[in-house]
Design an enzyme around this catalytic site. Structure first.
Site, PDB file in Angstrom:
ATOM      1  N   TYR A  91      -1.142  -0.424  10.250  1.00 56.40           N
ATOM      2  CA  TYR A  91      -1.283  -0.720   8.819  1.00 56.40           C
ATOM      3  C   TYR A  91      -0.024  -0.298   8.058  1.00 56.40           C
ATOM      4  O   TYR A  91       0.507  -1.051   7.229  1.00 56.40           O
ATOM      5  CB  TYR A  91      -2.516   0.014   8.305  1.00 56.40           C
ATOM      6  CG  TYR A  91      -2.903  -0.310   6.878  1.00 56.40           C
ATOM      7  CD1 TYR A  91      -3.496  -1.527   6.547  1.00 56.40           C
ATOM      8  CD2 TYR A  91      -2.694   0.612   5.850  1.00 56.40           C
ATOM      9  CE1 TYR A  91      -3.868  -1.810   5.240  1.00 56.40           C
ATOM     10  CE2 TYR A  91      -3.063   0.336   4.549  1.00 56.40           C
ATOM     11  CZ  TYR A  91      -3.654  -0.872   4.243  1.00 56.40           C
ATOM     12  OH  TYR A  91      -4.015  -1.155   2.946  1.00 56.40           O
ATOM     13  N   SER A 143       0.861  -1.187   0.000  1.00 58.54           N
ATOM     14  CA  SER A 143       0.000   0.000   0.000  1.00 58.54           C
ATOM     15  C   SER A 143       0.890   1.228   0.000  1.00 58.54           C
ATOM     16  O   SER A 143       2.026   1.183   0.495  1.00 58.54           O
ATOM     17  CB  SER A 143      -0.866   0.003   1.265  1.00 58.54           C
ATOM     18  OG  SER A 143      -1.493   1.266   1.435  1.00 58.54           O
TER      19      SER A 143
HETATM   20  N1  LIG Z   1      -8.842  -0.307  -1.266  1.00 56.78           N
HETATM   21  C1  LIG Z   1      -7.775   0.462  -1.106  1.00 56.78           C
HETATM   22  O1  LIG Z   1      -7.851   1.692  -1.220  1.00 56.78           O
HETATM   23  C2  LIG Z   1      -6.426  -0.166  -0.815  1.00 56.78           C
HETATM   24  C3  LIG Z   1      -5.303   0.667  -0.843  1.00 56.78           C
HETATM   25  C4  LIG Z   1      -4.059   0.106  -0.592  1.00 56.78           C
HETATM   26  C5  LIG Z   1      -3.926  -1.243  -0.315  1.00 56.78           C
HETATM   27  N2  LIG Z   1      -5.047  -2.020  -0.274  1.00 56.78           N
HETATM   28  C6  LIG Z   1      -4.837  -3.440   0.048  1.00 56.78           C
HETATM   29  O2  LIG Z   1      -5.445  -4.241  -0.953  1.00 56.78           O
HETATM   30  C7  LIG Z   1      -5.974  -5.427  -0.361  1.00 56.78           C
HETATM   31  C8  LIG Z   1      -7.463  -5.558  -0.670  1.00 56.78           C
HETATM   32  O3  LIG Z   1      -8.151  -4.375  -0.256  1.00 56.78           O
HETATM   33  P1  LIG Z   1      -9.729  -4.189  -0.432  1.00 56.78           P
HETATM   34  O4  LIG Z   1      -9.981  -2.735  -0.546  1.00 56.78           O
HETATM   35  O5  LIG Z   1     -10.234  -5.107  -1.464  1.00 56.78           O
HETATM   36  O6  LIG Z   1     -10.213  -4.649   1.025  1.00 56.78           O
HETATM   37  P2  LIG Z   1     -11.533  -5.451   1.473  1.00 56.78           P
HETATM   38  O7  LIG Z   1     -11.649  -5.185   2.928  1.00 56.78           O
HETATM   39  O8  LIG Z   1     -12.665  -5.168   0.552  1.00 56.78           O
HETATM   40  O9  LIG Z   1     -11.077  -6.976   1.229  1.00 56.78           O
HETATM   41  C9  LIG Z   1     -10.142  -7.621   2.060  1.00 56.78           C
HETATM   42  C10 LIG Z   1     -10.525  -9.096   2.106  1.00 56.78           C
HETATM   43  O10 LIG Z   1      -9.549  -9.794   2.903  1.00 56.78           O
HETATM   44  C11 LIG Z   1     -10.246 -10.772   3.645  1.00 56.78           C
HETATM   45  N3  LIG Z   1      -9.499 -11.156   4.853  1.00 56.78           N
HETATM   46  C12 LIG Z   1      -9.249 -10.367   5.939  1.00 56.78           C
HETATM   47  N4  LIG Z   1      -8.601 -11.085   6.872  1.00 56.78           N
HETATM   48  C13 LIG Z   1      -8.420 -12.340   6.354  1.00 56.78           C
HETATM   49  C14 LIG Z   1      -7.820 -13.530   6.852  1.00 56.78           C
HETATM   50  N5  LIG Z   1      -7.265 -13.576   8.087  1.00 56.78           N
HETATM   51  N6  LIG Z   1      -7.811 -14.636   6.069  1.00 56.78           N
HETATM   52  C15 LIG Z   1      -8.377 -14.608   4.833  1.00 56.78           C
HETATM   53  N7  LIG Z   1      -8.959 -13.510   4.311  1.00 56.78           N
HETATM   54  C16 LIG Z   1      -8.991 -12.386   5.064  1.00 56.78           C
HETATM   55  C17 LIG Z   1     -11.558 -10.096   4.037  1.00 56.78           C
HETATM   56  O11 LIG Z   1     -12.561 -11.043   4.412  1.00 56.78           O
HETATM   57  C18 LIG Z   1     -11.892  -9.321   2.768  1.00 56.78           C
HETATM   58  O12 LIG Z   1     -12.760 -10.044   1.909  1.00 56.78           O
HETATM   59  C19 LIG Z   1      -5.673  -5.340   1.127  1.00 56.78           C
HETATM   60  O13 LIG Z   1      -4.477  -6.039   1.424  1.00 56.78           O
HETATM   61  C20 LIG Z   1      -5.491  -3.850   1.335  1.00 56.78           C
HETATM   62  O14 LIG Z   1      -4.692  -3.581   2.470  1.00 56.78           O
HETATM   63  C21 LIG Z   1      -6.287  -1.525  -0.521  1.00 56.78           C
END
Ligand SMILES: NC(=O)c1ccc[n+]([C@@H]2O[C@H](COP(=O)([O-])OP(=O)(O)OC[C@H]3O[C@@H](n4cnc5c(N)ncnc54)[C@H](O)[C@@H]3O)[C@@H](O)[C@H]2O)c1
Length: 267
Positions: free
Chosen positions: A160, A147
């Protein structure tokens, strides 16, 4: 098609970015295993359907496990291998944003939980999938979800930010360790991706958490975040999926150990 003959595994596939990537990989010809926590089974079933709609010819399966639990990961991976083969295109995407609080107030247990999911979970899935590839002597590609929080020092997000910085270190070392086996390991660093759960949650929680950097209502904070982005908009889940697919494909065959910032020019 770009991913014909490849076997993809996507963790966190019930979430916004995981779903977009799974659908894109299926549409481009990969067999796909969509994976998430057992509690997300219904949402995963909808993602399976979305993948099949994108490409009726694609083999799509679902697996549920907690990324922090090596045994459940290895058992689920064995089932995936039986159903669609050894994954050679892995998107290590599951993640948890943690609480929002000033560093001095941040809850220690939640700090540990964030590291467990975002760092140990990435390591556990990467290790299991890499070992499965080593066992059959095949090359592969792995993309880890980092991220821009790893680089930009976002206020109120100490757990985070630390976890995603750790993912960058993990990615570089895993890339070095696995290069002799032709397994490439890269990272993606999205910034503000929306609309959706993580974007909405971040804006809401920054608004609710005092700091000198953001206002205290949703619209103000959303505008302040977008003002940090030279392209002046948030990114879409599909724009992240495009970069992930590129890194997993042979188009990125000479890239390993890199981190691609998907941030509209933000730093
Ligand atoms: N959306 C953003 O703006 C953004 C920005 C930077 C990084 N990210 C990273 O991208 C990835 C996805 O983000 P997103 O926006 O789709 O988030 P989201 O919250 O929609 O999806 C995350 C998924 O991970 C699953 N999860 C959480 N803990 C878990 C575990 N212990 N075992 C298995 N699954 C688990 C959750 O159930 C969820 O479905 C994450 O790693 C997030 O940190 C997202």
């Amino acid at each position: 098609m770009m991913m014909d003959g490849r076997v993809a595994l996507v963790t966190g596939a019930a979430g916004d970015l995981g779903e977009a990537a799974a659908v894109r990989l299926a549409a481009d010809g990969a067999s796909v295993a969509v994976c998430d926590l057992p509690a997300r089974t219904d949402a995963l079933a909808a993602v399976v359907e979305a993948c099949r709609s994108a490409n009726p010819a694609a083999s799509v399966t679902m697996a549920t496990f907690d990324v922090t639990d090596p045994r459940s990961v290895e058992e689920a991976l064995a089932l995936v291998i039986d159903q669609i083969g050894v994954p050679d295109a892995v998107y290590n995407n599951a993640g948890y944003q943690g609480l929002f609080a000033n560093t001095v107030d941040y809850d220690v247990e939640d700090f540990r939980r964030v590291q467990d999911i975002n760092v140990t979970g990435v390591f556990v899935v990467l290790r299991a999938c890499a070992n499965a590839l080593l066992a059959i002597g095949r090359p592969g590609a792995i993309v880890n979800a980092a991220s821009m929080a790893a680089l930009g020092g976002p206020p109120n997000m100490v757990a985070y930010a630390a976890s995603k910085a750790a993912v960058l270190g993990l990615t570089k070392t895993a890339a070095a360790d696995l290069a002799p086996n032709r397994i490439r390991v890269n990272a993606v660093s999205p910034a503000f991706i929306g609309p959706g759960m993580m974007w909405d949650r971040q804006v809401e929680l920054q608004a609710a958490t005092p700091s000198q950097y953001y206002g205290d209502d949703f619209e103000t904070v959303a505008a302040q975040m977008i003002d940090q982005v030279p392209l002046r908009r948030y990114g879409t889940a599909n724009e992240v999926a495009s970069v992930v697919r590129f890194l997993l494909s042979d188009d990125a065959s000479y890239l390993t150990g890199v981190n691609i910032e998907i941030a509209g020019g933000a730093s």
